[in-house]
Design a protein around this motif. Structure first.
Motif, mmCIF file in Angstrom:
data_model
loop_
_atom_site.group_PDB
_atom_site.id
_atom_site.type_symbol
_atom_site.label_atom_id
_atom_site.label_comp_id
_atom_site.label_asym_id
_atom_site.label_seq_id
_atom_site.Cartn_x
_atom_site.Cartn_y
_atom_site.Cartn_z
ATOM 1 N N UNK A 143 0.805 -1.212 0.000
ATOM 2 C CA UNK A 143 0.000 0.000 0.000
ATOM 3 C C UNK A 143 0.845 1.273 0.000
ATOM 4 N N UNK A 144 2.150 1.124 0.082
ATOM 5 C CA UNK A 144 3.025 2.287 -0.080
ATOM 6 C C UNK A 144 3.111 2.705 -1.552
ATOM 7 N N UNK A 145 2.746 1.791 -2.466
ATOM 8 C CA UNK A 145 2.939 2.058 -3.894
ATOM 9 C C UNK A 145 1.646 2.220 -4.659
ATOM 10 N N UNK A 146 1.628 1.703 -5.903
ATOM 11 C CA UNK A 146 0.511 1.895 -6.818
ATOM 12 C C UNK A 146 -0.777 1.231 -6.325
ATOM 13 N N UNK A 147 -0.647 0.194 -5.497
ATOM 14 C CA UNK A 147 -1.830 -0.509 -5.018
ATOM 15 C C UNK A 147 -2.771 0.436 -4.277
ATOM 16 N N UNK A 148 -2.196 1.389 -3.546
ATOM 17 C CA UNK A 148 -3.040 2.334 -2.800
ATOM 18 C C UNK A 148 -3.935 3.115 -3.766
ATOM 19 N N UNK A 149 -3.358 3.633 -4.815
ATOM 20 C CA UNK A 149 -4.121 4.420 -5.791
ATOM 21 C C UNK A 149 -5.185 3.561 -6.458
ATOM 22 N N UNK A 150 -4.820 2.343 -6.813
ATOM 23 C CA UNK A 150 -5.765 1.442 -7.471
ATOM 24 C C UNK A 150 -6.975 1.160 -6.577
ATOM 25 N N UNK A 151 -6.719 0.837 -5.302
ATOM 26 C CA UNK A 151 -7.801 0.471 -4.402
ATOM 27 C C UNK A 151 -8.667 1.667 -4.029
ATOM 28 N N UNK A 152 -8.063 2.829 -3.878
ATOM 29 C CA UNK A 152 -8.818 4.000 -3.422
ATOM 30 C C UNK A 152 -9.701 4.592 -4.512
ATOM 31 N N UNK A 153 -9.451 4.229 -5.767
ATOM 32 C CA UNK A 153 -10.230 4.794 -6.875
ATOM 33 C C UNK A 153 -11.277 3.834 -7.428
ATOM 34 N N UNK A 154 -11.419 2.666 -6.811
ATOM 35 C CA UNK A 154 -12.425 1.712 -7.265
ATOM 36 C C UNK A 154 -13.824 2.152 -6.832
ATOM 37 N N UNK A 155 -14.832 1.774 -7.611
ATOM 38 C CA UNK A 155 -16.214 2.076 -7.253
ATOM 39 C C UNK A 155 -16.716 1.127 -6.179
ATOM 40 N N UNK A 156 -17.585 1.644 -5.316
ATOM 41 C CA UNK A 156 -18.150 0.818 -4.256
ATOM 42 C C UNK A 156 -19.155 -0.176 -4.837
ATOM 43 N N UNK A 157 -18.943 -1.481 -4.645
ATOM 44 C CA UNK A 157 -19.873 -2.473 -5.195
ATOM 45 C C UNK A 157 -21.189 -2.546 -4.433
ATOM 46 N N UNK A 158 -21.291 -1.805 -3.304
ATOM 47 C CA UNK A 158 -22.480 -1.937 -2.454
ATOM 48 C C UNK A 158 -23.523 -0.858 -2.696
ATOM 49 N N UNK A 159 -23.280 0.040 -3.644
ATOM 50 C CA UNK A 159 -24.344 0.982 -3.949
ATOM 51 C C UNK A 159 -23.866 2.400 -4.164
ATOM 52 N N UNK A 160 -24.821 3.246 -4.564
ATOM 53 C CA UNK A 160 -24.528 4.628 -4.931
ATOM 54 C C UNK A 160 -25.266 5.632 -4.065
ATOM 55 N N UNK A 161 -25.860 5.172 -2.965
ATOM 56 C CA UNK A 161 -26.588 6.081 -2.090
ATOM 57 C C UNK A 161 -28.053 6.253 -2.453
ATOM 58 N N UNK A 162 -28.562 5.454 -3.407
ATOM 59 C CA UNK A 162 -29.953 5.586 -3.834
ATOM 60 C C UNK A 162 -30.790 4.353 -3.480
ATOM 61 N N UNK A 163 -30.275 3.531 -2.578
ATOM 62 C CA UNK A 163 -30.972 2.294 -2.212
ATOM 63 C C UNK A 163 -32.326 2.574 -1.579
ATOM 64 N N UNK A 164 -32.373 3.529 -0.656
ATOM 65 C CA UNK A 164 -33.630 3.824 0.039
ATOM 66 C C UNK A 164 -34.690 4.318 -0.932
ATOM 67 N N UNK A 165 -34.288 5.101 -1.919
ATOM 68 C CA UNK A 165 -35.241 5.578 -2.929
ATOM 69 C C UNK A 165 -35.810 4.407 -3.720
ATOM 70 N N UNK A 166 -34.954 3.444 -4.057
ATOM 71 C CA UNK A 166 -35.424 2.279 -4.815
ATOM 72 C C UNK A 166 -36.431 1.471 -3.996
ATOM 73 N N UNK A 167 -36.165 1.351 -2.693
ATOM 74 C CA UNK A 167 -37.098 0.618 -1.826
ATOM 75 C C UNK A 167 -38.411 1.386 -1.706
#
Length: 365
Positions: free
Chosen positions: A333-357
């Motif tokens: 995590x001192x190297x490129x892995x940090x950048x790769x992981x921090x820029x991934x999209x969250x697989x658990x949602x976009x904040x619109x789950x409650x609206x869908x329900x």
């Protein structure tokens, strides 16, 4: 339409709160039925989201068995459901409150909506009793609100009708984004309160029973030895109340200066500390859902996880509890892995789950 929401623990309250608010905002009559399965921790969340329970059973007492808890809840919830005549009951997750709420709704022939449906480990005793609870809830659920495609697939493999399953994301992301938007000043004040506002730190959470003893010792030794060679980094550790966890932490971190040991935090405080962290190390499940939204890489200190989506998406790495593996991934995590992981999209949602329900119920109306 009249909807009852039954919940009783802090994690449930966090994930129920945005749904409760969204239903209210859409003029759907909704009543909050709190079992009190958790006590102080639960009420902190209710205060944070300004939810006043319509019913509060205050069911918990010391030394209570699962059988006692279940029996009391069935009796008391039955009285409420018969009185209120709900059109729908919503439950979240896999607690005893969720299971008994769904069971009593079924006994009263009220359709059930299951929020966070479809999580599976494949072992009915792990976690116990949660894996059994969520499977049992599934058998009597009318509509399954599944967070991810994997959860949908789990339900389809168990032969639930496709039309009864909706992929909506995880409501915890809605809750997190609401806090980020509405509690900006609080978050900054909390960082100052705990002296982390100008520090680069790793946030550690650690408590799981399977990590007690040697695995936990390995974790603390690896983190300490790594940080002793990386002077710019601090360790922030909200300590679990379990005496064994505290004993190991105090022994392994004795004499190490760049540590900030905290008492258990309420949810808003925890989000503030999470928000300021460089990255996360944890054996918890929920943090794997929250951290990607804030762009925080997560090292999972376990051998398995019931949230493989985070691993597959690249927002988390399953590193286990062996000394060499932990040091290896901290170094990466001192190297490129940090950048790769921090820029991934969250697989658990976009904040619109409650609206869908909420939209589902609006369509039913």
């Amino acid at each position: 339409m009249k909807v009852g929401i039954i919940f009783g623990t802090r994690p449930e309250a966090i994930k129920i709160a945005p749904v409760y608010k969204e239903l209210k905002n859409n003029n759907i009559e909704v009543k909050a039925i709190v079992t009190g399965q958790h006590q102080e921790m639960l009420y902190q969340v209710l205060d944070l989201f300004k939810i006043t329970p319509d019913y509060d059973l205050k069911i918990m007492k010391n030394g209570q068995t699962l059988s006692e808890l279940t029996g009391k809840l069935v009796q008391q919830l039955d009285i409420i459901l018969k009185k209120e005549k709900f059109d729908y009951i919503l439950v979240q997750g896999d607690t005893t409150s969720a299971f008994t709420g769904a069971l009593v709704a079924f006994y009263n022939q009220i359709p059930i909506g299951h929020i966070e449906a479809g999580l599976r480990t494949g072992n009915i005793y792990s976690p116990f009793p949660e894996e059994a609870n969520r499977k049992l809830i599934g058998t009597i659920t009318d509509i399954h609100f599944a967070p991810t495609e994997r959860n949908v697939d789990n339900l389809l493999r168990e032969n639930y009708p496709k039309e009864k399953i909706l992929k909506v994301g995880n409501t915890v992301i809605d809750a997190l984004l609401w806090i980020k938007e509405n509690k900006v000043k609080n978050i900054e004040n909390i960082k100052k309160k705990y002296g982390v506002e100008d520090k680069k730190y790793i946030l550690l959470t650690l408590h799981r029973r399977e990590n007690w003893g040697k695995p936990m010792e390995n974790i603390f030794e690896a983190i300490r030895n790594y940080l002793e060679k990386n002077k710019e980094l601090y360790l922030v550790f909200p300590m679990h109340l379990n005496p064994l966890v505290r004993e190991i932490a105090n022994n392994k971190l004795e004499g190490f200066d760049r540590k900030i040991l905290l008492e258990p935090l309420d949810y808003l405080e925890f989000i503030a500390i999470l928000d300021g962290a460089h990255y996360i190390m944890t054996d918890s499940g929920g943090i794997q859902e929250e951290a990607p939204t804030l762009g925080k890489p997560t090292l999972v200190l376990r051998d398995t996880t019931e949230r493989p989506e985070a691993i597959e998406a690249g927002t988390a790495k399953l590193v286990g509890t062996e000394y060499d593996s932990i040091v290896k991934y901290m170094t990466l995590l001192e190297g490129e892995l940090y950048k790769e992981m921090s820029q991934k999209n969250n697989p658990y949602g976009d904040g619109k789950t409650s609206k869908k329900i909420s939209d589902y119920f609006l369509r039913r109306i």
